[in-house]
Enzyme design. Structure first.
Site, PDB file in Angstrom:
ATOM      1  N   ASP A  45       0.963  -1.372  -0.123  1.00  0.00           N
ATOM      2  CA  ASP A  45       0.094   0.181   0.009  1.00  0.00           C
ATOM      3  C   ASP A  45       0.935   1.173   0.066  1.00  0.00           C
ATOM      4  OD1 ASP A  45      -2.289  -1.401  -0.088  1.00  0.00           O
ATOM      5  OD2 ASP A  45      -2.842  -1.233   2.160  1.00  0.00           O
ATOM      6  N   HIS A  50       3.064   6.069  -3.088  1.00  0.00           N
ATOM      7  CA  HIS A  50       3.877   6.904  -3.899  1.00  0.00           C
ATOM      8  C   HIS A  50       3.671   7.063  -5.496  1.00  0.00           C
ATOM      9  CE1 HIS A  50       7.385   7.287  -1.192  1.00  0.00           C
ATOM     10  NE2 HIS A  50       7.075   6.124  -0.611  1.00  0.00           N
ATOM     11  N   ASP A 150      -1.315  14.750  21.991  1.00  0.00           N
ATOM     12  CA  ASP A 150      -0.104  14.410  21.079  1.00  0.00           C
ATOM     13  C   ASP A 150      -0.311  15.128  19.725  1.00  0.00           C
ATOM     14  OD1 ASP A 150       0.857  13.379  23.166  1.00  0.00           O
ATOM     15  OD2 ASP A 150       0.805  11.363  22.581  1.00  0.00           O
ATOM     16  N   ALA A 185      -4.054  10.784  21.867  1.00  0.00           N
ATOM     17  CA  ALA A 185      -3.797  10.985  23.334  1.00  0.00           C
ATOM     18  C   ALA A 185      -3.984  12.181  23.745  1.00  0.00           C
ATOM     19  CB  ALA A 185      -2.192  10.616  23.643  1.00  0.00           C
ATOM     20  N   GLN A 225       6.003  13.745   5.412  1.00  0.00           N
ATOM     21  CA  GLN A 225       6.309  14.387   6.535  1.00  0.00           C
ATOM     22  C   GLN A 225       7.026  15.825   6.365  1.00  0.00           C
ATOM     23  OE1 GLN A 225       7.868  12.174   9.797  1.00  0.00           O
ATOM     24  NE2 GLN A 225       7.459  10.191   8.762  1.00  0.00           N
TER      25      GLN A 225
END
Length: 266
Positions: A45, A50, A150, A185, A225
């Site tokens: 996956d 990509h 978080d 969280a 990221q």
């Protein structure tokens, strides 16, 4: 018909890529990495993610199909031993096209007129470089809550089985045009409160995250990221664009869910 291939670049995936390319060209198809009508993703996956981002500018004209060289995936459902069968089906154009919803991600900056625009197939997450993320969550222009924790994850229906599920989010059938906001969280005590549950938002809703503490954030869009500085707001909407998958045989969504999370080879 023009085709392209995205490989995970391990030995098996590269071997299958060479075989598929040879078979398809023998059938008269044209290898074209610029304007393919169908893209074979060989790996998992992650490999298909990509491929999706590589050809996200061609979503109206390109369909994707995945061959898994590891575990069964939600996007990669063909086995390596089925490569010849798949190639013949592609050459004969024996497939239908299904469409899945996508997520628009817009990042606005305090001292810039232009925004950063992204398209997500699975999800987008927001985390603070510091210990705690503090964000005001707005739904359709109205303040909903002040989140402390978080991070936050906004997922598509097809991406609801990925990171969203690990966070305790619901699994949503991709026939529903929706997005899902899931907490990471969250801090809940006598002073700070959040809703504490995932929110499933319909296509006509907009979710806006506004920083309360700190202007810099780690934002992910699928496998990407990115550190964004001086952020004013982050907007999420169900995109008007859709990803297209070539479907050669029935494989119902809930059957995929069962094969991936419930059934065992033992």
């Amino acid at each position: 018909m023009k085709f392209a291939i995205q490989s995970r670049n391990d030995d098996l995936s590269n071997q299958l890529m060479a075989e598929a390319k040879e078979y398809l060209t023998d059938f008269g198809l044209i290898f074209d990495e610029e304007e393919p009508q169908i893209v074979l993703s060989i790996g998992g996956d992650g490999t298909l993610l990509h491929a999706f981002h590589k050809y996200s500018h061609r979503l109206k004209d390109t369909a994707f199909v995945g061959i898994h060289t590891g575990h069964l995936g939600f996007y990669a459902d063909w086995k390596p031993v089925e490569i010849e069968k798949l190639v013949i089906s592609i050459a004969r154009k024996e497939y239908s096209v299904i469409e899945y919803p996508l997520l628009d991600v817009t990042i606005n900056y305090r001292n810039a007129t232009e925004s950063a625009l992204y398209l997500a197939l699975n999800e987008s997450t927001v985390k603070s470089p510091e210990v705690t993320l503090v964000m005001d969550v707005e739904l359709n222009g109205n303040h909903f809550e002040r989140f402390r924790g978080d991070g936050l994850c906004m997922s598509t229906p097809s991406g609801s089985t990925a990171y969203n599920k690990a966070l305790g989010g619901a699994i949503i059938h991709p026939a529903l045009r929706a997005m899902q906001l899931t907490e990471m969280a969250s801090i809940n005590n006598r002073v700070f409160r959040t809703v504490g549950s995932p929110l499933v938002l319909p296509a006509h809703h907009k979710c806006v995250l506004k920083p309360v503490k700190g202007p810099d954030f780690m934002v992910t869009v699928d496998h990407l990221q990115l550190l964004h500085k001086d952020v004013k707001s982050i907007e999420y909407e169900v995109s008007k664009k859709k990803v297209r998958f070539a479907r050669f045989r029935p494989f119902p969504f809930w059957e995929r869910v069962g094969d991936s999370f419930i059934d065992s080879d033992e």
